[in-house]
Each structure stands twice: as C-alpha cells, then as structure tokens.
Design a protein around this motif. Structure first.
Motif, PDB file in Angstrom:
ATOM      1  N   ASP A  90      58.411  34.626  37.038  1.00  0.00           N
ATOM      2  CA  ASP A  90      58.240  34.025  38.035  1.00  0.00           C
ATOM      3  C   ASP A  90      59.711  34.089  38.294  1.00  0.00           C
ATOM      4  OD1 ASP A  90      55.803  33.796  38.411  1.00  0.00           O
ATOM      5  OD2 ASP A  90      56.104  31.318  39.203  1.00  0.00           O
ATOM      6  N   SER A  91      60.598  33.547  37.387  1.00  0.00           N
ATOM      7  CA  SER A  91      62.157  33.556  37.414  1.00  0.00           C
ATOM      8  C   SER A  91      62.620  33.937  36.241  1.00  0.00           C
ATOM      9  CB  SER A  91      63.074  33.133  38.202  1.00  0.00           C
ATOM     10  OG  SER A  91      63.182  31.266  37.947  1.00  0.00           O
ATOM     11  N   GLY A  92      64.045  33.984  35.670  1.00  0.00           N
ATOM     12  CA  GLY A  92      64.661  33.409  34.252  1.00  0.00           C
ATOM     13  C   GLY A  92      64.300  34.949  33.521  1.00  0.00           C
ATOM     14  N   SER A  93      65.163  34.936  32.035  1.00  0.00           N
ATOM     15  CA  SER A  93      64.974  36.176  31.583  1.00  0.00           C
ATOM     16  C   SER A  93      64.327  35.474  30.069  1.00  0.00           C
ATOM     17  CB  SER A  93      66.375  36.521  31.673  1.00  0.00           C
ATOM     18  OG  SER A  93      66.581  35.939  30.648  1.00  0.00           O
ATOM     19  N   VAL A  94      63.620  37.183  29.891  1.00  0.00           N
ATOM     20  CA  VAL A  94      62.651  37.114  28.691  1.00  0.00           C
ATOM     21  C   VAL A  94      63.799  38.540  28.102  1.00  0.00           C
ATOM     22  CG1 VAL A  94      60.573  37.463  27.985  1.00  0.00           C
ATOM     23  CG2 VAL A  94      60.634  36.272  29.521  1.00  0.00           C
ATOM     24  N   GLN A  95      63.797  38.071  27.188  1.00  0.00           N
ATOM     25  CA  GLN A  95      65.125  39.396  25.849  1.00  0.00           C
ATOM     26  C   GLN A  95      64.422  39.541  24.796  1.00  0.00           C
ATOM     27  OE1 GLN A  95      69.036  39.595  26.413  1.00  0.00           O
ATOM     28  NE2 GLN A  95      69.235  40.346  28.064  1.00  0.00           N
ATOM     29  N   VAL A  96      63.230  40.755  24.635  1.00  0.00           N
ATOM     30  CA  VAL A  96      63.615  41.051  23.538  1.00  0.00           C
ATOM     31  C   VAL A  96      64.484  42.801  22.377  1.00  0.00           C
ATOM     32  CG1 VAL A  96      61.256  42.152  22.058  1.00  0.00           C
ATOM     33  CG2 VAL A  96      61.067  40.712  23.889  1.00  0.00           C
ATOM     34  N   ASP A  97      64.890  41.827  21.228  1.00  0.00           N
ATOM     35  CA  ASP A  97      65.843  43.206  20.929  1.00  0.00           C
ATOM     36  C   ASP A  97      67.116  43.721  21.833  1.00  0.00           C
ATOM     37  OD1 ASP A  97      66.613  44.300  18.339  1.00  0.00           O
ATOM     38  OD2 ASP A  97      65.203  45.776  18.766  1.00  0.00           O
TER      39      ASP A  97
ATOM     40  N   HIS B   6      66.335  44.388  25.461  1.00  0.00           N
ATOM     41  CA  HIS B   6      66.048  44.481  26.483  1.00  0.00           C
ATOM     42  C   HIS B   6      65.117  43.508  27.287  1.00  0.00           C
ATOM     43  CE1 HIS B   6      65.747  48.415  24.588  1.00  0.00           C
ATOM     44  NE2 HIS B   6      65.453  47.993  23.516  1.00  0.00           N
ATOM     45  N   GLU B   7      65.478  43.468  28.386  1.00  0.00           N
ATOM     46  CA  GLU B   7      65.169  42.684  29.252  1.00  0.00           C
ATOM     47  C   GLU B   7      63.633  43.327  30.073  1.00  0.00           C
ATOM     48  OE1 GLU B   7      66.619  39.567  30.474  1.00  0.00           O
ATOM     49  OE2 GLU B   7      64.619  39.373  31.258  1.00  0.00           O
ATOM     50  N   VAL B   8      63.018  41.983  28.887  1.00  0.00           N
ATOM     51  CA  VAL B   8      61.554  42.481  29.321  1.00  0.00           C
ATOM     52  C   VAL B   8      60.323  42.433  30.299  1.00  0.00           C
ATOM     53  CG1 VAL B   8      58.892  42.293  28.640  1.00  0.00           C
ATOM     54  CG2 VAL B   8      60.905  42.205  27.058  1.00  0.00           C
ATOM     55  N   PRO B   9      60.514  41.428  31.077  1.00  0.00           N
ATOM     56  CA  PRO B   9      60.078  41.807  33.380  1.00  0.00           C
ATOM     57  C   PRO B   9      60.489  42.784  33.816  1.00  0.00           C
ATOM     58  CG  PRO B   9      60.833  39.428  32.807  1.00  0.00           C
ATOM     59  CD  PRO B   9      61.724  40.865  31.319  1.00  0.00           C
TER      60      PRO B   9
ATOM     61  N   ALA C 279      69.590  36.285  16.925  1.00  0.00           N
ATOM     62  CA  ALA C 279      68.151  36.072  17.828  1.00  0.00           C
ATOM     63  C   ALA C 279      67.719  37.435  18.117  1.00  0.00           C
ATOM     64  CB  ALA C 279      67.885  35.380  19.402  1.00  0.00           C
ATOM     65  N   TYR C 280      66.255  37.627  17.753  1.00  0.00           N
ATOM     66  CA  TYR C 280      65.419  39.060  18.151  1.00  0.00           C
ATOM     67  C   TYR C 280      65.355  38.012  19.428  1.00  0.00           C
ATOM     68  CZ  TYR C 280      62.421  42.356  17.707  1.00  0.00           C
ATOM     69  OH  TYR C 280      61.748  43.493  17.730  1.00  0.00           O
ATOM     70  N   ILE C 281      64.785  37.180  19.694  1.00  0.00           N
ATOM     71  CA  ILE C 281      64.231  37.255  21.184  1.00  0.00           C
ATOM     72  C   ILE C 281      65.197  35.719  21.794  1.00  0.00           C
ATOM     73  CG2 ILE C 281      61.442  36.088  22.610  1.00  0.00           C
ATOM     74  CD1 ILE C 281      60.077  37.430  20.151  1.00  0.00           C
ATOM     75  N   SER C 282      64.980  35.848  23.520  1.00  0.00           N
ATOM     76  CA  SER C 282      65.596  34.744  23.447  1.00  0.00           C
ATOM     77  C   SER C 282      65.223  34.810  24.747  1.00  0.00           C
ATOM     78  CB  SER C 282      67.126  34.917  23.644  1.00  0.00           C
ATOM     79  OG  SER C 282      67.597  35.800  24.347  1.00  0.00           O
TER      80      SER C 282
ATOM     81  N   LYS D  26      60.921  49.505  32.373  1.00  0.00           N
ATOM     82  CA  LYS D  26      59.702  50.612  33.338  1.00  0.00           C
ATOM     83  C   LYS D  26      58.586  49.960  32.398  1.00  0.00           C
ATOM     84  CE  LYS D  26      61.666  52.241  37.149  1.00  0.00           C
ATOM     85  NZ  LYS D  26      62.322  50.629  37.216  1.00  0.00           N
ATOM     86  N   ARG D  27      57.035  50.636  32.597  1.00  0.00           N
ATOM     87  CA  ARG D  27      55.968  50.984  31.776  1.00  0.00           C
ATOM     88  C   ARG D  27      56.133  51.776  30.974  1.00  0.00           C
ATOM     89  NH1 ARG D  27      50.608  52.293  33.461  1.00  0.00           N
ATOM     90  NH2 ARG D  27      50.272  53.908  31.521  1.00  0.00           N
ATOM     91  N   LYS D  28      56.228  52.928  30.601  1.00  0.00           N
ATOM     92  CA  LYS D  28      57.061  53.371  29.105  1.00  0.00           C
ATOM     93  C   LYS D  28      57.658  53.028  28.112  1.00  0.00           C
ATOM     94  CE  LYS D  28      56.527  58.807  28.102  1.00  0.00           C
ATOM     95  NZ  LYS D  28      57.144  59.661  28.693  1.00  0.00           N
ATOM     96  N   ALA D  29      58.840  52.144  28.708  1.00  0.00           N
ATOM     97  CA  ALA D  29      59.913  51.721  28.017  1.00  0.00           C
ATOM     98  C   ALA D  29      59.055  50.402  27.509  1.00  0.00           C
ATOM     99  CB  ALA D  29      61.173  51.160  28.883  1.00  0.00           C
ATOM    100  N   LEU D  30      58.423  49.886  28.210  1.00  0.00           N
ATOM    101  CA  LEU D  30      57.934  48.445  27.546  1.00  0.00           C
ATOM    102  C   LEU D  30      56.819  49.403  26.767  1.00  0.00           C
ATOM    103  CD1 LEU D  30      56.901  45.956  27.978  1.00  0.00           C
ATOM    104  CD2 LEU D  30      55.012  45.987  30.190  1.00  0.00           C
ATOM    105  N   TYR D  31      55.853  50.664  26.932  1.00  0.00           N
ATOM    106  CA  TYR D  31      54.553  50.999  25.947  1.00  0.00           C
ATOM    107  C   TYR D  31      55.792  50.987  25.089  1.00  0.00           C
ATOM    108  CZ  TYR D  31      51.197  50.295  28.522  1.00  0.00           C
ATOM    109  OH  TYR D  31      49.425  49.328  29.145  1.00  0.00           O
ATOM    110  N   THR D  32      57.159  51.680  24.874  1.00  0.00           N
ATOM    111  CA  THR D  32      57.553  52.252  23.854  1.00  0.00           C
ATOM    112  C   THR D  32      58.113  50.398  23.008  1.00  0.00           C
ATOM    113  OG1 THR D  32      58.270  53.894  24.901  1.00  0.00           O
ATOM    114  CG2 THR D  32      59.425  53.372  23.085  1.00  0.00           C
ATOM    115  N   LEU D  33      58.357  49.749  23.725  1.00  0.00           N
ATOM    116  CA  LEU D  33      58.535  48.352  22.769  1.00  0.00           C
ATOM    117  C   LEU D  33      58.095  47.742  22.399  1.00  0.00           C
ATOM    118  CD1 LEU D  33      60.859  46.158  22.024  1.00  0.00           C
ATOM    119  CD2 LEU D  33      60.114  44.910  24.402  1.00  0.00           C
ATOM    120  N   ARG D  34      56.743  48.138  23.280  1.00  0.00           N
ATOM    121  CA  ARG D  34      55.295  47.414  22.154  1.00  0.00           C
ATOM    122  C   ARG D  34      54.719  47.769  21.145  1.00  0.00           C
ATOM    123  NH1 ARG D  34      51.723  46.532  27.096  1.00  0.00           N
ATOM    124  NH2 ARG D  34      52.714  44.369  28.442  1.00  0.00           N
TER     125      ARG D  34
END
Lengths: 260, 269, 149
Positions: free
Chosen positions: B59-66, B68-71, B5-8, B74-82
């Motif tokens: 609002d709740s729940g988890s979004v994982q990409v590769d 990483h827990e996306v929500p 699973a890449y995204i869950s 931090k800003r910087k890590a998010l931009y790197t992930l993108r």
C-alpha cells in the motif's frame, strides 16, 4: 429491509467486479503475441485435450439426437403425408440449432469443467505462482493456449456433430422407416442454404467456443485455491457456460434468422 | 543505498481484505548471506516474499531489490528481474504434467536458446547438486515430499539466480529430509554466492544456518540481528517465540469477548 | 504421449472437421462444386404468390431448371413481381409459356412450374411471362365450394 437492499447492492457490485476482472483477464491473455515456436506445441496439446478427447461424446450424442429427430419427425410429418420433408427438418434443426448448442453444452460439461479444475488445481498447488516467479507469464503460457484451443475445437466438433446427426436421421428415416432416399436428400438440399444455414451455424459455434473457453479458464484462474473453491468454480463453469450459450443462441438466432 | 544490502524494505504497509498485515516494516537483507525471516504462523511471512517478488504491491513504502524499486517496475522489467530470482514454494509447486527432468529444464527452455544437449547437461548438473540425478525420469506424483522440494530447489537454481527465496522449506519434513535441506541451503549459498532469504518458523534449523535473522510479529519487526544477538534479545516476545512458550506476550487465547459474556452468564452489561 | 503422435491426431481431427464441413456443403446444402452456374433472368407477375419464398425452385415438367431470386411488389399494378434465375442451358422456353405456382404435396413448399407453350419464339433474358396462374388458395377454394359457386 435495508439489509436486503444492501445485500442486493453487494451482489450487483460483485457481479460487476467479476465481469471487470474477467474482461481484464481476457485482455491480459490476448495481449500477448503468441510465439509460434513455443506456442504451437502447447496449442496442439490443448486441442488434443479439449477437442479430440471430446470427440467420442459428441459423436455418440449426435448420432442419438439425429436418430430421435428422425423418429419424432417421421411420426409428426406422416400425419400430413409429408414424411419426405424429414430430411429437411433434420438438417435444418441440426445445422442451425442443435449442432452448435448441444455441442457447446457437451463441451462445457466435458472440456470446460476439466479446464477449470486443471487451472484451479495449478493455482492451488502454487504452480501458477512459481511460473510467475520464474519470469513466465501464466496467462500466456497456461491460459492462452487453452482459450485458443477451445475457440478452434468447438466449430470442428459442432460440424462433426451435425454430420453425424444427419447420418443418424437418415439411418432411421431412410433405412428403417422407408422414406425415399432421393426425396430425403433432395428436400434437404433444396431448403438448406450453405451460407445462411451452415455458415451461420458455424459462426454460432465459434462464438460459443470462445465464450465457453473464456468462462472455463477464467473460473479456474479466479477460483479460491482450496478444494471447495475449485469444486464451486467447476460448477460455476458448467452453469454459466450453459446459460451463456442458451442466451447467446437466442440473440444470435434473432440476428441471423430473424426477419427484421 | 548500502552496497551490502541486496534487498531493502522501508516502511512497508500492506493490508489484504481489510486486515493490516504489515504495519511499517523496515528490513535490509545483505548480499551473499543467508537471512532467516521468522515469526508465528499467519504473520504474513509468505506475503513478504511475494512483495519482494513483485507478485503483490504494498500500500505504501518501498521495496528495493538490487537497486530496482519493485512495485514501480513495468511488467517487462519485472519479468526480467524475476529471472534473477529463484523461489522455492512450500509445496514445491512442480508442474505435475512434466517429468522431473522437464521440470528442471523448464526455465532453461523458456528463457534461453541453448541447444538440447547443453540443456541436458545443465539439468543433470543441477539434479546432481541436489542428489537426484537418478530420479530424472520420475513424475512429480512419484516423489516423496522431501524429494519434491529438492527437485523444486534444482529448478529454482537452474538459471543460476542471484537471489533465492525459500518459503517454509522445513515444514512437514522428516528429520533426514530436513538435514538434507539444511545442508543444501548452506552449500548452495557458499558455493554459488547466492543471497538467500529463508522464511520459516522452525527456530533451531533456521538459526543454525542463517547469518542474520529477524522476527516478525503483529506486522512489525520485533527483533533482528545475528543468531547470537537474538538469543540474548531482551524482548519477552522474542524470547517467547524462540523458546516456544505457550503463553506470554502472545496470548494463548485468540482475542475474544469476556468469557462470561460469551457463555451467556454475567447478566446484562 | 509423444508430441508427434499428438500432432498427428490433432491433424486428423482438423481434417475430420473440414471433411464434415465439406459434407454439409455438398451433400446437405447441395452446393455444387462447379460454383456459380451461368443463369439468365426472367420475370413473372402474379396476383397472389401465396407462400412462395426466395430460393424456392423453378421447374419444368418436374425438373428443376432454376430458382427464385426475389419477390417484390409492383406499386403500379399491385401485383407481385417474381424474379427468377433460369439455368443458361435451358434457353428455349417458348414465349407463350405460363408460370404456375404449385404446391408440392398438401403442405409442402410452393414452387413455380413453367407449363410449356407452343410458340416458336423463345423467352429472352429479362423477359416477363405473359400468362401466370396464382397460388391456389385453399381457404378460398373451400369457401367457394361451400357457397356452391
């Protein structure tokens, strides 16, 4: 009755919320350290768009306002036989008040509305979103150069406006109505002080430039991304900028020139 | 978490302006496969992509990409992930003040320090992949809808992402353009090993290229599996959507008061 | 448009702004490029300064020789004490000269005119004018005239 009070309350909350959003927005824009290599060309292009392209309207308006001041001033002052004070009147009015204020109003109409529409349209066509998804912060890439450009261009425009206006006033007063050129400039020079009058005018225009550019980019960024939303955001930019400029002008004048 | 699973997404709840859009969605998107997310218009399929991209927070729940827990990034890590994600927007979202070439070069210029001749080669390669090498000098306003989307596709693969998300790639396309896009999506997936997420309501096209599909309605996943499994799905709601029947579990009428009452008949109740 | 052309135009724009500021400084506010001129200070006490303001001019025979720096009230004599800065090259003002407040035109601004005395000694920096003549008060003049005094 209760409904009225409730809607008044909602209006108040909306205003506070929007002020808060715009403050956070500004913090987001300014927090990024500008990267000179990529940032500079973007800034130059925006100064071109908001500054150079506004030059024509600023020069023409300045010329006419100066000429009108010359005519009106002459008519009034010649009743008291002191038409030689016309230079002083024109210069002080322009440098202290009309230069910064009228330039800011023209800027809001000419450049501010364009900034809002441009950013709003970029939002509506998902360009800002796609930039964000590419890992590029639109606040820094799109908004920051525009904000700084307004900040830099406004004082330049205001100073040019004043000079052109004084020249226009001289054209009418000296060339046409025959006030002595020596007393025109002499009176002006003895009453205009560089720091108190000219620099205070420049400070005013710096403040106005910042506020107008801030309002314009925020309205664009915060708009509802539909055609109606963009048009209302553009209107808001012009209205809010004009009100802010006139209100701030009073405050700044009271602080700078008031005797207390 | 599973290696495939890449995204869950787990129990994701999201609401906007008081309306609950997702009410506990759980979904796994496997690595290196094409997954189609389908559902009626207005069920928040685009919102789902924005949650994955971190533009919105649940609002709740988890979004994982590769992993990483996306929500919580931090800003910087998010931009790197993108930088590892590509997204193809419904409108293409090309930068209207830049030419086709500059549009595709944009992410390269921002995120890499490659020399100009290398950027030139990469951009031409990407444009070649979508068949638009000859259109590199055009401005976005001179492109047709299908071409716009192909340029946008070239731009989103410029940085060789691991994940690419397509937002309604087929909407409003003529049959030829649609065929081209279907082929491109399939080719890109197989040649670059991309994980692809496809949001669409064009059932036949989506089902023809995806490995997995899931159908969202009323804020929930109502059916998931391979295209064959879905076609044999027992739920009426799934069948109504797949076959495009006007009435069924999803009613023809938007929820309304009793008709008699609305027309002012039927007296007082 | 090519980035370079834009840069050049924006550069010209900024130069135009600076030039305009220079015009405002030199031509409009009369700021002389030789910066701070060397001056020395003189004082004068007046019974009534009328509309005299700081930055007003001080002249001799119609030629500006300095400016008014500040005006304050002397609490002992209840007179106005005017501090003037006079250009350093005008260093031979006779010691018995008097400072007169005059008005340029009917409604123009007020300034100090130094009417020359005949003394061989000249005023030194920090000296005070011996004799002064206060502002002409138009209202008082008219009421005097009307009451026939």
């Amino acid at each position: 009755m209760l409904d009225r009070i409730a809607s008044l309350g909602r209006l108040g909350l909306d205003i506070v919320a929007s002020l808060g959003r715009s403050g956070r927005f500004l913090a987001g824009v300014l927090s990024g350290v500008p990267r000179p290599v990529t940032g500079f060309p973007l800034l130059v292009r925006q100064i071109y768009a908001v500054g150079v392209l506004s030059l024509a309207i600023v020069v023409v308006s300045g010329l006419f306002i100066g000429m009108v001041l010359g005519l009106q001033g002459y008519t009034i002052l010649s009743d008291y036989g002191s038409e030689s004070a016309i230079g002083q009147m024109i210069a002080l009015t322009l440098v202290r008040e009309l230069g910064p204020v009228v330039t800011a109003l023209l800027f809001a109409g000419r450049a501010g509305s364009a900034l809002t529409a441009e950013i709003g349209l970029m939002k509506a066509t998902e360009q800002l979103s796609s930039m964000e998804m590419m890992g590029v912060d639109p606040l820094r890439r799109v908004v920051a150069p525009r904000l700084w450009a307004g900040f830099i261009a406004m004082p330049v425009l205001a100073v040019i406006f004043s000079v052109v206006g004084i020249w226009g006033g001289m054209l009418v007063g000296v060339e046409w109505l025959g006030v002595f050129e020596g007393s025109f400039w002499g009176n002006m020079q003895s009453s205009v002080d560089f720091l108190d009058d000219v620099m205070n005018g420049v400070i005013k225009s710096v403040v106005f430039g910042f506020v107008c550019a801030w309002i314009a980019v925020f309205q664009g960024y915060d708009c509802v991304p539909t055609s109606a939303g963009i048009s209302s955001a553009t209107t808001k930019t012009v209205v809010y900028s004009s009100l802010a400029v006139l209100g701030l002008d009073f405050v700044l004048t009271a602080v700078m020139f008031g005797d207390f | 978490m599973g290696s495939t699973a890449y995204i869950s997404l787990k129990d994701v709840v999201f609401s906007r302006s008081g309306r609950r859009i997702f009410d506990g969605i759980t979904l796994d998107i496997p690595r290196g496969k094409i997954t189609a997310i389908m559902g009626p218009s207005g069920t928040g399929k685009t919102t789902l992509l924005r949650l994955i991209g971190g533009q919105l927070r649940p609002d709740s729940g988890s979004v994982q990409v590769d992993g990483h827990e996306v929500p919580r990034l931090k800003r910087k890590a998010l931009y790197t992930l993108r930088e590892k994600m590509g997204m193809l927007f419904q409108s293409g979202a090309l930068f209207t003040d830049l030419s086709v070439f500059e549009n595709v070069a944009f992410p390269l210029r921002v995120h890499t320090k490659l020399p100009e001749d290398m950027i030139h080669d990469i951009v031409l390669m990407k444009l070649e992949a979508v068949g638009l090498r000859g259109a590199r000098h055009l401005m976005p306003s001179e492109l047709s809808g299908g071409m716009t989307r192909r340029v946008a596709l070239a731009r989103s693969i410029a940085l060789d992402p691991e994940l690419i998300m397509y937002d309604e790639p087929f909407a409003g396309q003529d049959p030829i353009a649609m065929g081209v896009l279907v082929k491109l999506i399939r080719d890109l997936n197989s040649s670059m090993g991309l994980t692809s997420v496809l949001v669409s309501h064009d059932v036949p096209e989506s089902l023809s290229i995806c490995h997995y599909a899931c159908i969202i309605a009323d804020g929930k996943v109502i059916g998931a599996g391979t295209p064959e499994e879905l076609k044999a799905h027992p739920s009426d709601q799934v069948q109504q959507f797949l076959q495009g029947q006007p009435d069924g579990p999803v009613p023809f009428h938007y929820p309304a008061k009793d008709a008699g009452q609305d027309y002012g008949l039927g007296g007082h109740t | 448009m090519a980035q370079r052309t834009t840069e050049i135009i924006v550069g010209l724009f900024m130069i135009a702004g600076l030039a305009a500021l220079l015009v405002l400084a030199l031509q409009v506010s009369g700021l002389s490029p030789k910066a701070a001129e060397r001056t020395y200070t003189l004082y004068a006490n007046f019974n009534d300064t009328g509309g005299l303001t700081p930055r007003g001019k001080v002249s001799m025979a119609g030629v500006t020789v300095g400016s008014i720096e500040s005006i304050s009230l002397d609490k002992e004599t209840f007179q106005a004490r005017v501090k003037m800065s006079i250009h350093a090259e005008v260093d031979n003002i006779p010691a018995d000269s008097s400072a007169v407040i005059r008005t340029s035109g009917l409604l123009g601004e007020q300034y100090i005119d130094i009417s020359i005395g005949a003394d061989m000694e000249s005023l030194q920096p920090g000296d005070t004018f011996y004799s002064t003549q206060s502002a002409m008060n138009l209202e008082r003049l008219i009421s005097n005239f009307a009451s026939g005094k």
